[in-house]
Design an enzyme around this catalytic site. Structure first.
Site, PDB file in Angstrom:
ATOM      1  N   ASN A 119     -16.729   0.888 -15.261  1.00 18.53           N
ATOM      2  CA  ASN A 119     -16.018   0.362 -14.107  1.00 18.53           C
ATOM      3  C   ASN A 119     -15.778  -1.132 -14.294  1.00 18.53           C
ATOM      4  OD1 ASN A 119     -18.899   1.202 -13.111  1.00 18.53           O
ATOM      5  ND2 ASN A 119     -18.385  -0.321 -11.596  1.00 18.53           N
ATOM      6  N   ASP A 120     -16.143  -1.981 -13.372  1.00 21.56           N
ATOM      7  CA  ASP A 120     -15.674  -3.369 -13.346  1.00 21.56           C
ATOM      8  C   ASP A 120     -15.720  -4.138 -14.671  1.00 21.56           C
ATOM      9  OD1 ASP A 120     -16.378  -2.411 -10.854  1.00 21.56           O
ATOM     10  OD2 ASP A 120     -17.638  -4.106 -10.312  1.00 21.56           O
ATOM     11  N   TRP A 143     -20.465   7.507 -12.849  1.00 22.69           N
ATOM     12  CA  TRP A 143     -21.285   6.311 -12.639  1.00 22.69           C
ATOM     13  C   TRP A 143     -22.764   6.656 -12.756  1.00 22.69           C
ATOM     14  CZ3 TRP A 143     -24.926   4.287  -9.235  1.00 22.69           C
ATOM     15  CH2 TRP A 143     -25.040   2.874  -9.213  1.00 22.69           C
ATOM     16  N   GLU A 155     -16.845  -7.010  -2.387  1.00 28.85           N
ATOM     17  CA  GLU A 155     -17.408  -6.950  -3.732  1.00 28.85           C
ATOM     18  C   GLU A 155     -16.665  -7.932  -4.650  1.00 28.85           C
ATOM     19  OE1 GLU A 155     -19.192  -2.512  -4.094  1.00 28.85           O
ATOM     20  OE2 GLU A 155     -17.053  -2.573  -4.461  1.00 28.85           O
TER      21      GLU A 155
HETATM   22  C1  FRU Z   1     -17.565  -2.687  -7.729  1.00 31.44           C
HETATM   23  C2  FRU Z   1     -19.071  -2.473  -7.776  1.00 31.44           C
HETATM   24  C3  FRU Z   1     -19.807  -3.789  -7.727  1.00 31.44           C
HETATM   25  C4  FRU Z   1     -21.105  -3.466  -8.403  1.00 31.44           C
HETATM   26  C5  FRU Z   1     -20.683  -2.497  -9.463  1.00 31.44           C
HETATM   27  C6  FRU Z   1     -21.694  -1.426  -9.789  1.00 31.44           C
HETATM   28  O1  FRU Z   1     -16.822  -1.649  -8.267  1.00 31.44           O
HETATM   29  O2  FRU Z   1     -19.463  -1.609  -6.728  1.00 31.44           O
HETATM   30  O3  FRU Z   1     -19.960  -4.322  -6.432  1.00 31.44           O
HETATM   31  O4  FRU Z   1     -21.747  -4.590  -8.940  1.00 31.44           O
HETATM   32  O5  FRU Z   1     -19.481  -1.884  -9.008  1.00 31.44           O
HETATM   33  O6  FRU Z   1     -21.314  -0.697 -10.904  1.00 31.44           O
END
Ligand code: FRU
Length: 484
Positions: free
Chosen positions: A22-23, A47, A205
């Protein structure tokens, strides 16, 4: 090992060899290298306990995979964060001759969350003395503890020249918090922003705070990026921005309306690079949406990043807007297939091409004219983008674009982008990979990024208008794969 030829595999966007991402995290340039760290779960395509995966690039377009940079430890899993070059060795973690790269991230202690505690997210740091190849966690972690805030994460750090200190922005549920430090280790709380500002459909976030020059002037403004999930205008996850000022202590926004960096459904958690060679503000987002991110129909890996984009600030009628344009090095990936100086849309303009899912289309049109652009394949799947000057909206309709039924919300609605209609000629740029479309209008003043999963490549493009108009400077380009 993959050769990046699986169904839906992005050919010129970053995606991991395998498993879940993800991020984007720790975006920092140092010594000829753009680092891309990212939220990574190496065991599955959903995830899970987070690590920082790692890739590097010299041009922000081709990427080389590196070993996992940060693994979970006793303080928790490694959530999102940033990285800086500590040039003066203010942290003492390197030397002045060999200054450290310092990563600042959130520790998420799963056991604490499961036990119903509210202090399970803290901020930690790690450092590298070999330009990101290997990392050591700081022994005194965490550097910012938690006094009972359930969502307390995603630190973005940068050097604030004017106040001669490091600034850290993080999010705490419904607002951002700013901290200051001389050494990246001892932080003091400066101020809060946002409880009653901006969009609050969900938790805040991934903040980012930086200065942008107002195009064509010597004025500067501060931009605060805040991702919010859910609560985006087209559903689920999205990234809003505030334009304002930051004085080394407090951020103030100068508008009340909600502004979004991208009106598409699939650009989330995006942040910008620290330490770029000529101070350019380069942004990368995660090209997905928490509404369906874990259900998209890929098998070996899941999710990709947006193309890197340069952010700039324009002033139109006393209002500031952030523009996104794809980094220039992307142009080296494309080669011309067809060009037309002027195309009449009295009849539908149809252009067949083997594979639109690795292409770039450009043309100019007048923003006050209706236009419809449709991509189709032999299976009858179709993706439609439309400009409606009467409604003052653009639409992206992926309801029949290919596989859509993996999650109900993926293709439930047509997605809408409000436009200020002026009698102005603008450029339209559409960049399509196997499983994404990125649309930039008027030099990135309007942006839509979305995932698509056509079961066969689109091979027909149809451009039409309800009015007898012409589009100009049309070109169709092929985009080379970065994985060959
Ligand atoms: C955003 C998020 C962040 C967090 C991460 C966890 O997509 O929820 O806030 O740090 O992903 O993977």
């Amino acid at each position: 090992m993959t050769n990046y030829t699986e169904q839906f595999r992005p050919q010129f966007h970053f995606s991991p060899q395998k498993k879940w991402i993800n991020d984007p995290n720790g975006l920092v340039y140092n010594d000829g290298v753009y680092h891309l760290f990212y939220q990574y779960y190496p065991e599955d395509i959903v995830w899970g306990p987070m690590h920082w995966g790692h890739a590097v690039s010299k041009d922000l377009v081709s990427w080389q995979h590196k070993p996992i940079a940060l693994y979970p430890d006793d303080h928790g899993d490694i959530f999102s964060g940033s990285a800086v070059l500590d040039s003066n060795n203010s942290s003492g973690l390197g030397t002045t001759e060999n200054p450290p790269l310092v990563a600042i991230f959130t520790y998420h202690l799963m056991a604490g969350e499961k036990a119903g505690r509210s202090d399970f997210q803290t901020q930690g740091i790690a450092y590298s003395l070999d330009n990101g190849d290997t990392w050591l966690k700081y022994k005194g972690n965490p550097v910012i503890g938690n006094e009972g805030i359930k969502d307390f994460r995603d630190p973005k750090v940068f050097w604030h020249h004017e106040s001669n200190q490091w600034i850290l922005a993080l999010v705490a549920g419904d607002h951002a918090k700013f901290y200051g430090s001389k050494n990246l280790i001892n932080w003091n709380h400066l101020s809060d922003f946002g409880k009653d500002k901006g969009a609050h459909g969900g938790v805040w976030e991934c903040p980012d705070l930086f200065k942008l020059n107002v195009e064509g002037t010597d004025q500067e403004k501060w931009i605060l990026l805040i991702s919010v999930n859910p609560g985006a205008p087209n559903g689920g996850s999205g990234t809003q921005y505030f334009v304002g000022d930051f004085n080394g202590h407090t951020f103030t926004a100068e508008h009340k309306d909600h502004r979004w960096i991208d009106m598409g459904a699939d650009n989330y958690a995006g942040v910008t690079y620290n330490n770029t060679p000529n101070g350019e503000r380069i942004f990368i987002g995660w090209m997905s949406n928490w509404n369906y991110a874990q259900n998209t129909p890929t098998k070996e890996w899941r999710s990709a990043m947006t193309l890197p984009r340069k952010l700039s600030l324009i002033k139109e009628d006393k209002t500031y807007y952030v523009r996104s344009t794809v980094v220039e090095s992307f142009n080296d990936q494309v080669s011309m297939v067809k060009e037309e100086e002027s195309v009449s849309l009295v009849k539908v303009f149809i252009l067949e091409h083997q594979n639109y899912n690795q292409s770039e289309i450009k043309f100019q049109t007048n923003l006050s004219k209706p236009i419809e652009i449709e991509f189709k394949n032999q299976k009858g799947e179709s993706l439609i983008f439309e400009m409606d000057p009467v409604k003052k909206e653009m639409f992206l309709d992926r309801r029949q674009s290919g596989l859509t039924d993996f999650e109900e919300r993926f293709a439930k609605n047509i997605h809408i982008l409000p436009v200020m209609v002026t009698d102005k000629d603008v450029d339209v740029r559409i960049i399509m990979d196997w499983s994404s479309i990125e649309i930039f209008i008027d030099n990135g003043r309007y942006v839509m990024t979305e995932q698509i999963f056509p079961t066969e490549f689109y091979n027909k493009l149809a451009i039409s208008s309800k009015e007898e108009i012409r589009i100009r400077k049309f070109s169709l380009n092929k985009v080379k794969s970065i994985w060959e």
